[in-house]
Enzyme design. Structure first.
Site: not given
Ligand code: LCS
Length: 407
Positions: A63, A116, A189, A214
């Protein structure tokens, strides 16, 4: 060999392959092994004590740290030009851990009105539960940040380009304003503009976060996140956020997959950008299209900032709206028909995969944003978001042409 090289001094395509990944000391394995273990053994109690108080380097419990996760952290710190990095089980884990690490009850955040959907909920609702105040501003004008900063402002948080409208914020200008005003951390971000497109730390940001889910992983088979910045900030975010309050390290298996995916980050991201530019131009020229939101187009209001800030690459994400009253249909109805008739893109959320993905933000990723707020920032019912993949751009354009004909 590799262990003696300072990969930070090399060019991007070299550091993305070698950074953080010397061959395995125990076995000589070239690929970083998956250290799938919860705990690490000590020869003696004295060694255990030394590893706990950090006078002896090494690992104690996964962890708090794990060799496979550490390789990913070192690679990400090197490619973003940060001192250190902490990896997390998701992008939200990265953002949430950063917030609980940096903020205390009574503090204030200035954030963007376009985020997001998951981050928007975190800012709009969850931060309040901890007694943290949040102001939402239009970050396409950096002066709005200056106006919103208060005595208790500790964090300025933004996405650029923003999900899903592709609004561009000027990182350098915002960082200058925040740092002139006081001891404020600027957190960016950069998920929509992965390296080598954009390097927020070099533009003055203090911390960069990514949803590794991503482009960094890039193969659509992992959920993950990273936070990169100065060692002292990362130590707090790791200690309070990732290790204690949230308990959100990645699994070593996922870190292995991300390390594997990142070997091709440079060539993948460049192809995403090329394909997106071709499709953006095609869509912009189509008679049924009202507007294409892509920072690479001269029609984009943030194009001049993006040109410099995104190294003339602009990323693989775009959004578009159809015209009202195509064959008597609303933009939303015509858009639904268009999307349902596409044969190559999959209808799915997420982004940055080799496969082109198409989604409807108002009913999917941003359904949690109140309708009134959504419309104010341009997430109309007719807005369609496209994550342009690595297929042939010609095939994708032909697919769109055929689908437009069927509306
Ligand atoms: N930041 C951005 C800009 C994102 O687009 C997302 C997820 C996150 C943070 C969060 O990341 P995760 O916890 O999912 O790894 N964006 C998504 C989207 O646009 N479609 O599905 C998830």
């Amino acid at each position: 060999m590799g262990t003696k090289v300072n990969w930070r001094e090399k060019r991007f395509s070299t550091k993305v392959i070698h950074g953080g990944q010397a061959f395995d000391k125990g076995t000589g394995a070239l690929a970083t092994p998956i250290y799938q273990t919860s705990t690490f053994c000590f020869e003696t109690v004295e060694e255990g004590a030394g590893k706990f108080d950090k006078s002896i380097p090494g690992f104690v419990y996964s962890r708090g740290g794990n060799p496979t996760n550490r390789a990913l952290e070192e690679k990400c710190a090197i490619i973003e030009g940060g001192e250190d990095c902490v990896a997390t089980a998701s992008g939200m884990g990265a953002i949430g851990s950063t917030m609980v690490g940096l903020l205390r009850t009574g503090d204030h955040i200035v954030t963007s009105d376009t985020l997001y959907g998951g981050t928007d909920v975190l800012m709009r609702t969850n931060m309040e539960h901890f007694g943290i105040e949040v102001s939402f501003v239009d970050m396409t004008d950096a002066e709005n940040v200056r106006k919103a900063i208060k005595e208790n402002t500790k964090v300025v948080y933004l996405e650029t380009p923003a999900n899903p409208t592709m609004a561009v914020a000027d990182i350098k200008a915002i960082a200058n304003i925040a740092h002139e005003a006081g001891d404020i951390k600027v957190v960016v971000d950069s998920t929509f503009a992965p390296p080598p497109v954009q390097f927020p730390l070099a533009l003055g940001a203090d911390i960069v976060v990514h949803s590794v889910t991503k482009y960094l992983n890039g193969h659509g088979d992992v959920i993950g996140g990273v936070v990169i910045g100065k060692s002292e900030d990362i130590a707090i975010i790791r200690g309070i956020g990732v290790t204690k309050l949230n308990g959100t390290p990645p699994s070593p298996f996922n870190s292995y997959l991300v390390l594997r995916g990142m070997k091709t980050l440079d060539i993948r991201v460049k192809l995403h950008c090329e394909n997106a530019m071709e499709i953006a131009k095609f869509l912009e020229g189509h008679e049924y299209i009202e507007k294409v939101h892509y920072p690479g187009l001269e029609s984009h209001p943030g194009h001049e900032i993006a040109k410099v800030q995104m190294n003339e690459m602009y990323g693989g994400m775009l959004a578009f709206e159809l015209k009202e009253d195509i064959n008597g249909m609303s933009a939303f109805e015509a858009g639904k028909k268009l999307v349902n008739n596409l044969t190559i893109p999959s209808i799915a959320v997420s982004l940055g995969d080799p496969d082109t993905l198409v989604e409807h933000p108002a009913s999917m990723t941003h359904a949690s944003v109140p309708k009134e707020e959504r419309e104010k920032i341009g997430i109309t019912d007719g807005l369609i978001r496209l994550s342009v993949g690595l297929e042939s751009a010609e095939d994708l354009i032909e697919d769109f042409e055929n689908s437009f004909k069927q509306i």
